[in-house]
Enzyme design. Structure first.
Site, PDB file in Angstrom:
ATOM      1  N   GLY A  11      -1.232  15.396  15.894  1.00  0.00           N
ATOM      2  CA  GLY A  11      -2.020  15.777  17.054  1.00  0.00           C
ATOM      3  C   GLY A  11      -2.355  17.249  17.165  1.00  0.00           C
ATOM      4  N   ASN A  13      -5.078  18.631  16.146  1.00  0.00           N
ATOM      5  CA  ASN A  13      -6.481  18.706  16.590  1.00  0.00           C
ATOM      6  C   ASN A  13      -6.580  18.375  18.077  1.00  0.00           C
ATOM      7  OD1 ASN A  13      -8.578  19.255  14.360  1.00  0.00           O
ATOM      8  ND2 ASN A  13      -7.099  17.930  13.356  1.00  0.00           N
ATOM      9  N   ARG A  65      -6.433  -8.509  11.929  1.00  0.00           N
ATOM     10  CA  ARG A  65      -7.147  -7.227  12.029  1.00  0.00           C
ATOM     11  C   ARG A  65      -8.230  -7.328  13.105  1.00  0.00           C
ATOM     12  NH1 ARG A  65      -5.823  -2.100  10.523  1.00  0.00           N
ATOM     13  NH2 ARG A  65      -7.562  -0.808  11.238  1.00  0.00           N
ATOM     14  N   HIS A 109     -13.390  15.697   9.619  1.00  0.00           N
ATOM     15  CA  HIS A 109     -12.954  15.378   8.254  1.00  0.00           C
ATOM     16  C   HIS A 109     -12.574  16.699   7.582  1.00  0.00           C
ATOM     17  CE1 HIS A 109     -12.560  13.211   4.507  1.00  0.00           C
ATOM     18  NE2 HIS A 109     -13.252  14.194   3.919  1.00  0.00           N
ATOM     19  N   ASP A 150     -17.273   8.356   6.771  1.00  0.00           N
ATOM     20  CA  ASP A 150     -17.637   9.782   6.665  1.00  0.00           C
ATOM     21  C   ASP A 150     -19.118   9.962   6.321  1.00  0.00           C
ATOM     22  OD1 ASP A 150     -14.506  10.256   4.933  1.00  0.00           O
ATOM     23  OD2 ASP A 150     -14.922  10.338   7.081  1.00  0.00           O
ATOM     24  N   ALA A 179     -10.583  26.039  10.284  1.00  0.00           N
ATOM     25  CA  ALA A 179     -11.813  25.254  10.403  1.00  0.00           C
ATOM     26  C   ALA A 179     -11.701  24.131  11.435  1.00  0.00           C
ATOM     27  CB  ALA A 179     -12.197  24.673   9.030  1.00  0.00           C
ATOM     28  N   GLU A 180     -10.786  23.172  11.224  1.00  0.00           N
ATOM     29  CA  GLU A 180     -10.742  21.997  12.098  1.00  0.00           C
ATOM     30  C   GLU A 180     -10.546  22.348  13.565  1.00  0.00           C
ATOM     31  OE1 GLU A 180      -8.212  18.788  10.731  1.00  0.00           O
ATOM     32  OE2 GLU A 180      -8.261  19.630   8.721  1.00  0.00           O
TER      33      GLU A 180
HETATM   34  C1  GRF Z   1      -4.941  16.368   9.057  1.00  0.00           C
HETATM   35  O1  GRF Z   1      -4.913  16.134   7.656  1.00  0.00           O
HETATM   36  C2  GRF Z   1      -6.333  16.689   9.447  1.00  0.00           C
HETATM   37  O2  GRF Z   1      -6.961  17.397   8.402  1.00  0.00           O
HETATM   38  C3  GRF Z   1      -6.966  15.358   9.598  1.00  0.00           C
HETATM   39  O3  GRF Z   1      -5.933  14.510  10.121  1.00  0.00           O
HETATM   40  C4  GRF Z   1      -4.657  15.059   9.756  1.00  0.00           C
HETATM   41  C5  GRF Z   1      -3.715  15.220  10.930  1.00  0.00           C
HETATM   42  O4  GRF Z   1      -4.390  15.867  11.959  1.00  0.00           O
HETATM   43  N1  GRF Z   1      -8.116  15.440  10.463  1.00  0.00           N
HETATM   44  P1  GRF Z   1      -3.653  16.057  13.408  1.00  0.00           P
HETATM   45  O5  GRF Z   1      -2.638  17.155  13.248  1.00  0.00           O
HETATM   46  O6  GRF Z   1      -2.986  14.736  13.757  1.00  0.00           O
HETATM   47  O7  GRF Z   1      -4.754  16.437  14.348  1.00  0.00           O
END
Ligand code: GRF
Length: 213
Positions: A11, A13, A65, A109, A150, A179-180
């Site tokens: 988490g 991001n 699923r 991504h 993607d 970046a992210e």
């Molecule tokens: C990381 O590899 C990030 O690059 C990708 O998901 C993974 C975990 O992200 N988007 P987060 O720390 O759970 O946000």
């Protein structure tokens, strides 16, 4: 703008979104809920600490699923979000969900799409592939989610140089930090403030100078 954030892991991001709301770099936005497919995702703890509804909808809870996909979509819709944000989310989004939220799902991504993306490219695997190929520049991409993997319209990208001695873990951390955690909040703010239009599969951003973040 109400958003629901879908997560699978640590988490960081999601935390970047929280921090951006707190410091004002994301405006007009409320995180209505966080949903994870993984009960152990620390992202759920981050949401709970902030008093935000945090749900786990795990495939293990369902006989098929298809039933999981239905429950996953219903959980997202239960927050009536304007935007669905995939933040470190490893769940393959069903076609039904893509159609329920056309151009209203975004994903981060950890590479410069179309490089190192598509089926099998997630998490550390992305950075292992970049190091294996010997590229000098990688980075991250925020894009709208369509029925492919993607393949949706690209919103923002940010480059990160690879350095001598980088391991996949070191590179992953730098791509997240440089970046992210920058372009995902930026994309959310642009959408929340009506600055994004999608025409003929291309994203147009009004009055925006790329490369300034
Ligand atoms: C990381 O590899 C990030 O690059 C990708 O998901 C993974 C975990 O992200 N988007 P987060 O720390 O759970 O946000």
């Amino acid at each position: 703008m109400k958003i629901v954030v879908l997560v699978s892991g640590g988490g960081t991001n999601l935390q970047a979104i929280f921090d951006a709301i707190d410091n004002g770099s994301i405006t007009n936005t409320e995180v209505a809920g966080v949903i994870s497919n993984n009960p152990g995702a620390y992202a759920l703890e981050r949401a709970k600490k902030r008093g935000i509804p945090a749900l786990c909808v795990s495939p293990k809870q369902f006989a098929s699923r298809a039933e999981f996909n239905d429950a996953w979509l219903a959980a997202a819709q239960s927050f009536s979000p304007d935007l669905v944000v995939l933040a470190g989310c490893l769940v393959v989004i069903s076609e039904a969900m893509v159609h329920a939220f056309t151009n209203r799902i975004i994903n981060i991504h950890p590479a410069l799409i179309p490089s190192f993306c598509g089926k099998g490219y997630y998490g550390l695997k992305v950075h292992e592939a970049a190091l294996e190929r010997g590229v000098r520049v990688t980075g991250a991409t925020v894009h709208f989610v369509d029925a492919g993997t993607d393949t949706g319209p690209i919103i923002l990208q940010k480059a990160v140089y690879i350095q001598e001695g980088d391991t996949p873990e070191i590179l992953q951390r730098r791509v997240m930090e440089e970046a992210e955690w920058i372009i995902l909040p930026a994309a959310i703010d642009l959408i929340a403030n009506g600055r994004i239009q999608v025409e003929d599969g291309k994203v147009h951003i009004a009055d925006y100078t790329f490369g300034t973040i």
